[in-house]
Design an enzyme around this catalytic site. Structure first.
Site: not given
Ligand code: CP
Length: 307
Positions: A53-54, A103
């Site tokens: 998502r991020t 990240r």
């Molecule tokens: N909510 C979230 O951070 O999802 P991801 O780890 O898939 O980015």
């Protein structure tokens, strides 16, 4: 530069600005008037830990604003795998991009990145530390679905110890008159630093191991027990199935609790909940693009066209 590193950096006024900018983006999107706002700008998307998502919502946000991206995913595809430091990596990124989203598995890494460069840095999750843009989209979801969090009873469920989305959202909600209910196994309780902070702000909170405590809450924020954060696998095996929220459990409550989850989920949230009207977690993930468009514009000081 306007970095986004940690939820502690935001005042209630900042949150009002971000919520208003997101509404502005949503209205412009309805009118098909967003493209070109970030034309000529380049975003570096640096994901040294897995993400769906991020990363994709930040990249979608940049593309939808007419900006461009460069990306690296995983240590194996960057020269960090050859021993290059994060500092040197960021020095290079500064020469290539106007903004960087990072990240990284190490807590505090995005602060190190921000100290190394002259471009805005956005923390997209630093280990068990913080995930501020997730918290901002969580806040936006609460406001959009149920109104401001003032006087709302909000349950936090699951891994409150290592859960960076929890850490970030709790901090944002201290700016509102939120009633906090923390539901977790004792071993995964909210870290003492956060409890101490709540106490020092005079904020009352409840702690329990009983999942039924979510039944009288306005919002239930459910989280995964995160296998990747445990040093000892036996602890994970013991705790992983602590809670399961399924359709029968949700239906046993008469209160229309809004169900949120940052995702990904494993077993803690059953798929038979997905088509219930209060199950807002896929809408929550979708709002992430709108919130991140607003954040990119704010960090890059780009003017949004008037409505
Ligand atoms: N909510 C979230 O951070 O999802 P991801 O780890 O898939 O980015």
């Amino acid at each position: 530069h306007t970095h986004i590193i940690d939820s502690h950096q935001f005042s209630r006024e900042d949150l009002n600005t971000i919520l208003a900018a997101t509404e502005h983006v949503v209205r412009l999107k309805e009118q098909n008037r967003l493209f070109g706002v970030l034309e000529g700008r380049l975003m570096a998307s640096l994901f040294f830990e897995s993400s769906t998502r991020t990363r994709l919502s930040f990249e979608a946000a940049m593309h939808r604003l007419g900006g461009r991206i460069i990306t690296t995913v995983g240590f194996q595809f960057s020269s960090i795998s050859k021993g290059e430091t994060l500092y040197d990596t960021m020095k290079m990124i500064e020469a290539y991009a106007d903004i960087a989203v990072i990240r990284h598995p190490v807590e505090g890494s995005s602060r190190i990145a921000a100290g190394a460069v002259n471009i805005p840095i956005i923390n997209a999750g630093d280990g068990a530390g913080q995930h501020p843009t997730q918290a901002l989209l969580d806040l936006y979801t609460i406001v959009r679905e149920r109104g401001l969090p003032d006087k709302k009873r909000i349950a936090f469920i699951g891994d409150l110890k290592f859960g960076r989305t929890i850490h970030s959202l709790v901090k944002l909600l201290t700016h509102y008159e939120t009633e906090f209910v923390f539901i977790s196994p004792v071993d995964l309780a909210l870290p003492e630093s956060y409890r101490k902070e709540l106490r020092s702000l005079g904020i009352h909170f409840e702690e329990t191991e009983d999942l039924k405590a979510m039944w009288d809450c306005d919002v239930a924020y459910i989280t995964r027990i995160q296998e990747e954060r445990f040093a000892d696998r036996a602890d994970y095996e013991r705790l992983k199935d602590s809670y399961v929220v399924n359709r029968a459990f949700v239906q046993a409550s008469r209160h229309p609790t809004l169900l949120l989850h940052p995702l990904p989920r494993v077993n803690e949230l059953s798929t038979d909940v997905d088509d219930m009207p209060n199950a807002a977690y896929f809408r929550q993930a979708a709002y992430g693009v709108d919130v991140r468009m607003a954040l990119l514009c704010l960090c890059l000081q780009a003017e949004l066209p008037d409505l």
